[in-house]
Design a protein around this motif. Structure first.
Motif, PDB file in Angstrom:
ATOM      1  N   VAL A 178      51.720  42.086  46.032  1.00  0.00           N
ATOM      2  CA  VAL A 178      51.825  41.924  44.577  1.00  0.00           C
ATOM      3  C   VAL A 178      52.394  40.542  44.252  1.00  0.00           C
ATOM      4  O   VAL A 178      51.867  39.816  43.397  1.00  0.00           O
ATOM      5  N   GLY A 179      53.446  40.154  44.972  1.00  0.00           N
ATOM      6  CA  GLY A 179      54.051  38.833  44.762  1.00  0.00           C
ATOM      7  C   GLY A 179      53.048  37.717  45.049  1.00  0.00           C
ATOM      8  O   GLY A 179      52.915  36.767  44.274  1.00  0.00           O
ATOM      9  N   GLU A 180      52.327  37.864  46.163  1.00  0.00           N
ATOM     10  CA  GLU A 180      51.326  36.832  46.529  1.00  0.00           C
ATOM     11  C   GLU A 180      50.228  36.746  45.482  1.00  0.00           C
ATOM     12  O   GLU A 180      49.750  35.657  45.148  1.00  0.00           O
ATOM     13  N   CYS A 181      49.808  37.916  45.015  1.00  0.00           N
ATOM     14  CA  CYS A 181      48.717  37.944  44.040  1.00  0.00           C
ATOM     15  C   CYS A 181      49.136  37.241  42.745  1.00  0.00           C
ATOM     16  O   CYS A 181      48.398  36.401  42.216  1.00  0.00           O
ATOM     17  N   ARG A 182      50.320  37.578  42.248  1.00  0.00           N
ATOM     18  CA  ARG A 182      50.794  36.932  41.000  1.00  0.00           C
ATOM     19  C   ARG A 182      50.855  35.420  41.172  1.00  0.00           C
ATOM     20  O   ARG A 182      50.413  34.657  40.312  1.00  0.00           O
ATOM     21  N   GLU A 183      51.443  34.993  42.302  1.00  0.00           N
ATOM     22  CA  GLU A 183      51.608  33.553  42.537  1.00  0.00           C
ATOM     23  C   GLU A 183      50.253  32.859  42.657  1.00  0.00           C
ATOM     24  O   GLU A 183      50.054  31.770  42.125  1.00  0.00           O
ATOM     25  N   ARG A 184      49.338  33.518  43.339  1.00  0.00           N
ATOM     26  CA  ARG A 184      47.995  32.938  43.518  1.00  0.00           C
ATOM     27  C   ARG A 184      47.305  32.748  42.159  1.00  0.00           C
ATOM     28  O   ARG A 184      46.730  31.693  41.882  1.00  0.00           O
ATOM     29  N   LEU A 185      47.372  33.779  41.313  1.00  0.00           N
ATOM     30  CA  LEU A 185      46.718  33.675  40.001  1.00  0.00           C
ATOM     31  C   LEU A 185      47.395  32.599  39.151  1.00  0.00           C
ATOM     32  O   LEU A 185      46.732  31.828  38.445  1.00  0.00           O
ATOM     33  N   PHE A 186      48.726  32.555  39.239  1.00  0.00           N
ATOM     34  CA  PHE A 186      49.445  31.526  38.475  1.00  0.00           C
ATOM     35  C   PHE A 186      48.990  30.131  38.906  1.00  0.00           C
ATOM     36  O   PHE A 186      48.723  29.260  38.077  1.00  0.00           O
ATOM     37  N   ARG A 187      48.908  29.910  40.217  1.00  0.00           N
ATOM     38  CA  ARG A 187      48.507  28.573  40.726  1.00  0.00           C
ATOM     39  C   ARG A 187      47.086  28.219  40.281  1.00  0.00           C
ATOM     40  O   ARG A 187      46.787  27.043  40.009  1.00  0.00           O
ATOM     41  N   ILE A 188      46.215  29.213  40.224  1.00  0.00           N
ATOM     42  CA  ILE A 188      44.838  28.948  39.779  1.00  0.00           C
ATOM     43  C   ILE A 188      44.850  28.431  38.341  1.00  0.00           C
ATOM     44  O   ILE A 188      44.202  27.434  38.011  1.00  0.00           O
ATOM     45  N   VAL A 189      45.635  29.106  37.480  1.00  0.00           N
ATOM     46  CA  VAL A 189      45.696  28.679  36.068  1.00  0.00           C
ATOM     47  C   VAL A 189      46.338  27.297  35.969  1.00  0.00           C
ATOM     48  O   VAL A 189      45.830  26.396  35.279  1.00  0.00           O
ATOM     49  N   GLU A 190      47.452  27.123  36.670  1.00  0.00           N
ATOM     50  CA  GLU A 190      48.185  25.851  36.585  1.00  0.00           C
ATOM     51  C   GLU A 190      47.303  24.683  37.043  1.00  0.00           C
ATOM     52  O   GLU A 190      47.217  23.656  36.370  1.00  0.00           O
ATOM     53  N   LYS A 191      46.618  24.876  38.176  1.00  0.00           N
ATOM     54  CA  LYS A 191      45.766  23.794  38.712  1.00  0.00           C
ATOM     55  C   LYS A 191      44.616  23.495  37.748  1.00  0.00           C
ATOM     56  O   LYS A 191      44.300  22.336  37.469  1.00  0.00           O
ATOM     57  N   ASP A 192      44.009  24.558  37.227  1.00  0.00           N
ATOM     58  CA  ASP A 192      42.891  24.372  36.307  1.00  0.00           C
ATOM     59  C   ASP A 192      43.343  23.640  35.043  1.00  0.00           C
ATOM     60  O   ASP A 192      42.667  22.731  34.556  1.00  0.00           O
ATOM     61  N   TYR A 231      54.640  35.509  32.552  1.00  0.00           N
ATOM     62  CA  TYR A 231      55.091  36.777  31.977  1.00  0.00           C
ATOM     63  C   TYR A 231      53.965  37.820  32.027  1.00  0.00           C
ATOM     64  O   TYR A 231      54.161  38.961  32.451  1.00  0.00           O
ATOM     65  N   VAL A 232      52.781  37.389  31.611  1.00  0.00           N
ATOM     66  CA  VAL A 232      51.641  38.321  31.593  1.00  0.00           C
ATOM     67  C   VAL A 232      51.307  38.791  33.013  1.00  0.00           C
ATOM     68  O   VAL A 232      50.995  39.967  33.228  1.00  0.00           O
ATOM     69  N   LEU A 233      51.378  37.882  33.968  1.00  0.00           N
ATOM     70  CA  LEU A 233      51.067  38.292  35.346  1.00  0.00           C
ATOM     71  C   LEU A 233      52.063  39.325  35.865  1.00  0.00           C
ATOM     72  O   LEU A 233      51.705  40.220  36.630  1.00  0.00           O
ATOM     73  N   GLU A 234      53.309  39.220  35.431  1.00  0.00           N
ATOM     74  CA  GLU A 234      54.298  40.243  35.837  1.00  0.00           C
ATOM     75  C   GLU A 234      53.936  41.610  35.286  1.00  0.00           C
ATOM     76  O   GLU A 234      54.221  42.632  35.896  1.00  0.00           O
ATOM     77  N   LYS A 235      53.349  41.637  34.107  1.00  0.00           N
ATOM     78  CA  LYS A 235      52.980  42.919  33.488  1.00  0.00           C
ATOM     79  C   LYS A 235      51.630  43.434  33.980  1.00  0.00           C
ATOM     80  O   LYS A 235      51.387  44.633  33.984  1.00  0.00           O
ATOM     81  N   ASN A 236      50.723  42.508  34.340  1.00  0.00           N
ATOM     82  CA  ASN A 236      49.355  42.918  34.679  1.00  0.00           C
ATOM     83  C   ASN A 236      49.145  43.207  36.163  1.00  0.00           C
ATOM     84  O   ASN A 236      48.205  43.910  36.514  1.00  0.00           O
ATOM     85  N   ILE A 237      49.985  42.624  37.021  1.00  0.00           N
ATOM     86  CA  ILE A 237      49.825  42.829  38.458  1.00  0.00           C
ATOM     87  C   ILE A 237      51.020  43.653  38.914  1.00  0.00           C
ATOM     88  O   ILE A 237      52.154  43.155  38.956  1.00  0.00           O
ATOM     89  N   LEU A 238      50.759  44.912  39.221  1.00  0.00           N
ATOM     90  CA  LEU A 238      51.878  45.840  39.419  1.00  0.00           C
ATOM     91  C   LEU A 238      51.906  46.427  40.815  1.00  0.00           C
ATOM     92  O   LEU A 238      50.864  46.607  41.460  1.00  0.00           O
ATOM     93  N   CYS A 239      53.131  46.752  41.243  1.00  0.00           N
ATOM     94  CA  CYS A 239      53.313  47.434  42.520  1.00  0.00           C
ATOM     95  C   CYS A 239      53.284  48.931  42.254  1.00  0.00           C
ATOM     96  O   CYS A 239      54.101  49.451  41.476  1.00  0.00           O
ATOM     97  N   GLY A 240      52.330  49.610  42.868  1.00  0.00           N
ATOM     98  CA  GLY A 240      52.250  51.055  42.643  1.00  0.00           C
ATOM     99  C   GLY A 240      51.183  51.673  43.517  1.00  0.00           C
ATOM    100  O   GLY A 240      50.523  50.987  44.306  1.00  0.00           O
ATOM    101  N   ASP A 241      51.037  52.974  43.360  1.00  0.00           N
ATOM    102  CA  ASP A 241      50.094  53.745  44.164  1.00  0.00           C
ATOM    103  C   ASP A 241      48.879  54.064  43.298  1.00  0.00           C
ATOM    104  O   ASP A 241      48.989  54.784  42.298  1.00  0.00           O
ATOM    105  N   ALA A 242      47.737  53.523  43.702  1.00  0.00           N
ATOM    106  CA  ALA A 242      46.523  53.705  42.893  1.00  0.00           C
ATOM    107  C   ALA A 242      45.966  55.117  43.019  1.00  0.00           C
ATOM    108  O   ALA A 242      45.025  55.464  42.304  1.00  0.00           O
ATOM    109  N   LEU A 243      46.533  55.924  43.911  1.00  0.00           N
ATOM    110  CA  LEU A 243      46.066  57.311  44.030  1.00  0.00           C
ATOM    111  C   LEU A 243      46.902  58.243  43.149  1.00  0.00           C
ATOM    112  O   LEU A 243      46.373  59.080  42.426  1.00  0.00           O
ATOM    113  N   THR A 244      48.222  58.077  43.208  1.00  0.00           N
ATOM    114  CA  THR A 244      49.073  58.947  42.372  1.00  0.00           C
ATOM    115  C   THR A 244      49.230  58.363  40.965  1.00  0.00           C
ATOM    116  O   THR A 244      49.709  59.039  40.056  1.00  0.00           O
TER     117      THR A 244
END
Ligand SMILES: C[S@@+](CC[C@H](N)C(=O)[O-])C[C@H]1O[C@@H](n2cnc3c(N)ncnc32)[C@H](O)[C@@H]1O
Length: 224
Positions: free
Chosen positions: A96-110, A129-142
């Protein structure tokens, strides 16, 4: 397989094998038009470090740049809209942390390569802020987050100009899908009592669990 596996143990424990770029692009090309629509919403359940949503974001930002690079204000507003429309869930916190950071870097670089002059710090803060709310740590089954609470996603809607409205929905209800008018009583009965009938969609849609007052998108973090 290089780069697709972090460790044998993680494959055994969590089925963690990342999708190669070629397959990601081939699959996204099946819905190419949607990937290039700035505000179309994508959820990658079991997102890992975000291979699918990272590519979706890149495609959306390419459209933003082609239309709005001459106006820093418009570029930033539409880039915010693009990032606020991608969602992910993964059970492992490091992903989750890697994903948020990766998306942030994509926006920043662009943004750096498309905006002349300096980028507004408030724009980058809003993206984080939005990435913290949109990319979440959780169980996609439960459909529960790391603390056992039901996963809740924020919907961000631009109201015109720089105003954004946030409404929170339970993922479990979003996954039920829309229900057509006549289906309500027969299929879902009382379970749908909290859903709203949407005149435009002519369907019952889940009711938000929380609504926030509209704010300038660069101040979206002020709503808490
Ligand atoms: C096959 S990988 C896919 C990752 C990414 N979507 C991709 O295509 O590259 C599966 C991912 O699902 C995550 N995962 C496993 N069980 C999960 C669950 N119950 N809920 C959410 N994520 C889960 C793993 O941590 C791993 O990152």
């Amino acid at each position: 397989m290089e780069g697709q596996v972090k460790s044998r143990q993680r494959v055994v424990d969590h089925g963690e094998v990342f999708t190669a770029e070629r397959e990601v692009n081939a699959m996204l090309d099946l819905v190419k038009t949607e990937t290039e629509r700035i505000d179309s919403r994508f959820l990658e359940p079991a997102c890992g470090n975000g291979n699918f949503i990272a590519e979706v974001l890149r495609r959306k930002l390419a459209v933003v740049a082609s239309r709005y690079r001459k106006s820093p204000d418009e570029y930033q507003r539409y880039a915010f809209l693009a990032v606020s429309s991608v969602y992910g869930v993964d059970i492992l916190a490091d992903n989750v942390g890697e994903c948020r950071e990766r998306l942030f870097r994509i926006v920043e670089k662009d943004a750096r390569s498309n905006i002349k002059g300096s980028i507004e710090p408030a724009f980058l803060d809003a993206v984080r802020y939005v990435l913290e709310k949109n990319i979440l740590c959780g169980d996609a089954l439960t459909l529960r987050d790391a603390s056992g609470e039901p996963i809740t996603f924020a919907e961000w809607s631009m109201l015109g100009g720089d105003l954004v409205k946030r409404r929170d929905f339970l993922l479990s209800e979003l996954l039920e899908g829309n229900v057509e008018k006549d289906e309500q009583a027969s299929l879902f009965g009382e379970a749908l009592m909290s859903w709203d009938f949407d005149e435009e969609a002519q369907a019952y849609l889940p009711a938000p669990v929380r609504e926030y007052p509209p704010v300038d998108y660069r101040e979206v973090g002020r709503n808490g």
